[in-house]
Design a protein around this motif. Structure first.
Motif, PDB file in Angstrom:
ATOM      1  N   MET A   1       0.829  -1.173   0.000  1.00  0.00           N
ATOM      2  CA  MET A   1       0.000   0.000   0.000  1.00  0.00           C
ATOM      3  C   MET A   1       0.883   1.250   0.000  1.00  0.00           C
ATOM      4  SD  MET A   1      -3.113   0.810   2.493  1.00  0.00           S
ATOM      5  CE  MET A   1      -3.458   2.472   2.946  1.00  0.00           C
ATOM      6  N   ILE A   2       0.458   2.235  -0.741  1.00  0.00           N
ATOM      7  CA  ILE A   2       1.224   3.464  -0.874  1.00  0.00           C
ATOM      8  C   ILE A   2       0.595   4.552  -0.022  1.00  0.00           C
ATOM      9  CG2 ILE A   2       2.030   5.209  -2.482  1.00  0.00           C
ATOM     10  CD1 ILE A   2       1.771   3.110  -4.666  1.00  0.00           C
ATOM     11  N   ALA A   3       1.406   5.226   0.749  1.00  0.00           N
ATOM     12  CA  ALA A   3       0.929   6.342   1.559  1.00  0.00           C
ATOM     13  C   ALA A   3       0.996   7.628   0.734  1.00  0.00           C
ATOM     14  CB  ALA A   3       1.778   6.473   2.814  1.00  0.00           C
ATOM     15  N   GLU A   4       0.082   8.532   1.017  1.00  0.00           N
ATOM     16  CA  GLU A   4       0.025   9.788   0.270  1.00  0.00           C
ATOM     17  C   GLU A   4       1.289  10.607   0.458  1.00  0.00           C
ATOM     18  OE1 GLU A   4      -2.424   8.882   2.478  1.00  0.00           O
ATOM     19  OE2 GLU A   4      -3.987   8.283   1.066  1.00  0.00           O
ATOM     20  N   ASN A   5       1.861  10.554   1.651  1.00  0.00           N
ATOM     21  CA  ASN A   5       3.065  11.343   1.900  1.00  0.00           C
ATOM     22  C   ASN A   5       4.245  10.868   1.049  1.00  0.00           C
ATOM     23  OD1 ASN A   5       3.246   8.958   3.410  1.00  0.00           O
ATOM     24  ND2 ASN A   5       4.619   9.919   4.902  1.00  0.00           N
ATOM     25  N   GLU A   6       4.277   9.589   0.691  1.00  0.00           N
ATOM     26  CA  GLU A   6       5.347   9.084  -0.169  1.00  0.00           C
ATOM     27  C   GLU A   6       5.225   9.650  -1.576  1.00  0.00           C
ATOM     28  OE1 GLU A   6       4.807   4.882   0.203  1.00  0.00           O
ATOM     29  OE2 GLU A   6       5.819   4.792   2.140  1.00  0.00           O
ATOM     30  N   ILE A   7       4.001   9.731  -2.079  1.00  0.00           N
ATOM     31  CA  ILE A   7       3.769  10.302  -3.405  1.00  0.00           C
ATOM     32  C   ILE A   7       4.122  11.785  -3.395  1.00  0.00           C
ATOM     33  CG2 ILE A   7       2.025  10.822  -5.154  1.00  0.00           C
ATOM     34  CD1 ILE A   7       2.588   7.895  -5.063  1.00  0.00           C
ATOM     35  N   ILE A   8       3.703  12.493  -2.361  1.00  0.00           N
ATOM     36  CA  ILE A   8       3.988  13.932  -2.271  1.00  0.00           C
ATOM     37  C   ILE A   8       5.488  14.169  -2.191  1.00  0.00           C
ATOM     38  CG2 ILE A   8       3.736  15.967  -0.784  1.00  0.00           C
ATOM     39  CD1 ILE A   8       0.894  14.894  -0.133  1.00  0.00           C
ATOM     40  N   MET A   9       6.191  13.357  -1.416  1.00  0.00           N
ATOM     41  CA  MET A   9       7.643  13.504  -1.297  1.00  0.00           C
ATOM     42  C   MET A   9       8.318  13.288  -2.651  1.00  0.00           C
ATOM     43  SD  MET A   9       9.851  14.274   0.913  1.00  0.00           S
ATOM     44  CE  MET A   9      11.597  14.369   0.947  1.00  0.00           C
ATOM     45  N   LEU A  10       7.869  12.286  -3.398  1.00  0.00           N
ATOM     46  CA  LEU A  10       8.442  12.015  -4.712  1.00  0.00           C
ATOM     47  C   LEU A  10       8.169  13.169  -5.671  1.00  0.00           C
ATOM     48  CD1 LEU A  10       9.879  10.181  -6.707  1.00  0.00           C
ATOM     49  CD2 LEU A  10       7.699   9.031  -7.118  1.00  0.00           C
ATOM     50  N   VAL A  11       6.957  13.678  -5.688  1.00  0.00           N
ATOM     51  CA  VAL A  11       6.614  14.787  -6.588  1.00  0.00           C
ATOM     52  C   VAL A  11       7.427  16.036  -6.243  1.00  0.00           C
ATOM     53  CG1 VAL A  11       4.752  16.358  -7.257  1.00  0.00           C
ATOM     54  CG2 VAL A  11       4.320  13.906  -7.135  1.00  0.00           C
ATOM     55  N   LEU A  12       7.524  16.358  -4.960  1.00  0.00           N
ATOM     56  CA  LEU A  12       8.327  17.509  -4.550  1.00  0.00           C
ATOM     57  C   LEU A  12       9.805  17.302  -4.886  1.00  0.00           C
ATOM     58  CD1 LEU A  12       6.733  18.383  -1.088  1.00  0.00           C
ATOM     59  CD2 LEU A  12       6.526  19.657  -3.226  1.00  0.00           C
ATOM     60  N   GLY A  13      10.291  16.100  -4.659  1.00  0.00           N
ATOM     61  CA  GLY A  13      11.691  15.798  -4.967  1.00  0.00           C
ATOM     62  C   GLY A  13      11.992  15.909  -6.446  1.00  0.00           C
ATOM     63  N   MET A  14      11.066  15.463  -7.276  1.00  0.00           N
ATOM     64  CA  MET A  14      11.262  15.580  -8.720  1.00  0.00           C
ATOM     65  C   MET A  14      11.196  17.042  -9.159  1.00  0.00           C
ATOM     66  SD  MET A  14       9.219  12.209  -9.991  1.00  0.00           S
ATOM     67  CE  MET A  14       9.584  12.406 -11.712  1.00  0.00           C
ATOM     68  N   GLY A  15      10.349  17.836  -8.501  1.00  0.00           N
ATOM     69  CA  GLY A  15      10.298  19.263  -8.798  1.00  0.00           C
ATOM     70  C   GLY A  15      11.604  19.962  -8.466  1.00  0.00           C
ATOM     71  N   VAL A  16      12.163  19.642  -7.317  1.00  0.00           N
ATOM     72  CA  VAL A  16      13.446  20.221  -6.923  1.00  0.00           C
ATOM     73  C   VAL A  16      14.544  19.773  -7.884  1.00  0.00           C
ATOM     74  CG1 VAL A  16      15.229  20.240  -5.122  1.00  0.00           C
ATOM     75  CG2 VAL A  16      12.821  20.515  -4.516  1.00  0.00           C
ATOM     76  N   TYR A  17      14.501  18.509  -8.301  1.00  0.00           N
ATOM     77  CA  TYR A  17      15.503  18.020  -9.241  1.00  0.00           C
ATOM     78  C   TYR A  17      15.372  18.750 -10.587  1.00  0.00           C
ATOM     79  CZ  TYR A  17      18.554  14.994 -11.902  1.00  0.00           C
ATOM     80  OH  TYR A  17      19.571  14.532 -12.685  1.00  0.00           O
ATOM     81  N   GLY A  18      14.145  18.990 -11.013  1.00  0.00           N
ATOM     82  CA  GLY A  18      13.936  19.766 -12.234  1.00  0.00           C
ATOM     83  C   GLY A  18      14.524  21.167 -12.119  1.00  0.00           C
ATOM     84  N   PHE A  19      14.339  21.800 -10.970  1.00  0.00           N
ATOM     85  CA  PHE A  19      14.939  23.108 -10.713  1.00  0.00           C
ATOM     86  C   PHE A  19      16.459  23.018 -10.775  1.00  0.00           C
ATOM     87  CE2 PHE A  19      16.893  26.088  -7.771  1.00  0.00           C
ATOM     88  CZ  PHE A  19      16.396  27.291  -8.231  1.00  0.00           C
ATOM     89  N   MET A  20      17.024  21.964 -10.184  1.00  0.00           N
ATOM     90  CA  MET A  20      18.477  21.806 -10.183  1.00  0.00           C
ATOM     91  C   MET A  20      19.021  21.642 -11.598  1.00  0.00           C
ATOM     92  SD  MET A  20      18.874  19.325  -6.845  1.00  0.00           S
ATOM     93  CE  MET A  20      20.605  18.985  -7.065  1.00  0.00           C
ATOM     94  N   VAL A  21      18.312  20.898 -12.426  1.00  0.00           N
ATOM     95  CA  VAL A  21      18.748  20.706 -13.810  1.00  0.00           C
ATOM     96  C   VAL A  21      18.626  22.016 -14.593  1.00  0.00           C
ATOM     97  CG1 VAL A  21      18.173  19.531 -15.973  1.00  0.00           C
ATOM     98  CG2 VAL A  21      18.274  18.237 -13.843  1.00  0.00           C
ATOM     99  N   ALA A  22      17.531  22.739 -14.368  1.00  0.00           N
ATOM    100  CA  ALA A  22      17.315  23.990 -15.093  1.00  0.00           C
ATOM    101  C   ALA A  22      18.330  25.068 -14.711  1.00  0.00           C
ATOM    102  CB  ALA A  22      15.899  24.495 -14.836  1.00  0.00           C
ATOM    103  N   HIS A  23      18.812  25.040 -13.502  1.00  0.00           N
ATOM    104  CA  HIS A  23      19.748  26.056 -13.015  1.00  0.00           C
ATOM    105  C   HIS A  23      21.132  25.474 -12.735  1.00  0.00           C
ATOM    106  CE1 HIS A  23      15.782  27.793 -12.210  1.00  0.00           C
ATOM    107  NE2 HIS A  23      16.383  28.934 -12.482  1.00  0.00           N
ATOM    108  N   LYS A  24      21.515  24.506 -13.535  1.00  0.00           N
ATOM    109  CA  LYS A  24      22.775  23.797 -13.297  1.00  0.00           C
ATOM    110  C   LYS A  24      23.993  24.736 -13.338  1.00  0.00           C
ATOM    111  CE  LYS A  24      24.885  19.463 -14.451  1.00  0.00           C
ATOM    112  NZ  LYS A  24      24.814  18.261 -15.245  1.00  0.00           N
ATOM    113  N   GLN A  25      23.992  25.687 -14.254  1.00  0.00           N
ATOM    114  CA  GLN A  25      25.136  26.607 -14.369  1.00  0.00           C
ATOM    115  C   GLN A  25      25.312  27.438 -13.100  1.00  0.00           C
ATOM    116  OE1 GLN A  25      27.357  26.648 -16.710  1.00  0.00           O
ATOM    117  NE2 GLN A  25      26.339  25.128 -17.993  1.00  0.00           N
ATOM    118  N   GLY A  26      24.231  27.964 -12.590  1.00  0.00           N
ATOM    119  CA  GLY A  26      24.318  28.765 -11.374  1.00  0.00           C
ATOM    120  C   GLY A  26      24.668  27.940 -10.156  1.00  0.00           C
TER     121      GLY A  26
END
Length: 90
Positions: A1-26
């Motif tokens: 069974m999947i808990a909602e907090n696990e899904i939210i953590m993954l979505v937030l983590g992927m968002g932060v990773y997207g930010f890191m990739v977009a701002h890699k130079q800085g």
């Protein structure tokens, strides 16, 4: 069974990773940025494994999740150590 907090953590983590990739130079100005990015990638993998273990192979994915947490934390600790001891190249 999947808990909602696990899904939210993954979505937030992927968002932060997207930010890191977009701002890699800085973000490359962060000292030892490769260690920091690799630690984050491993922790992101752990969050993905947390969600996957709810679907199939729970024992294997749980083991891999905790292995990723241990490795990611170790690399992050090494990054912190290198930050506070700048003359020490490990």
């Amino acid at each position: 069974m999947i808990a909602e907090n696990e899904i939210i953590m993954l979505v937030l983590g992927m968002g932060v990773y997207g930010f890191m990739v977009a701002h890699k130079q800085g973000l490359a100005r962060i000292p030892y940025h490769r260690l920091f990015f690799n630690a984050y990638r491993i922790l992101l993998a752990a969050w993905m494994l947390t969600v996957l273990e709810g679907f199939f192979l729970p024992s294997i994915f749980n083991f891999l999740e905790h292995l990723c947490y241990a490795c990611g934390t170790g690399i992050l600790s090494l990054w912190c150590y290198k930050l506070i001891t700048p003359g020490n190249d490990i």
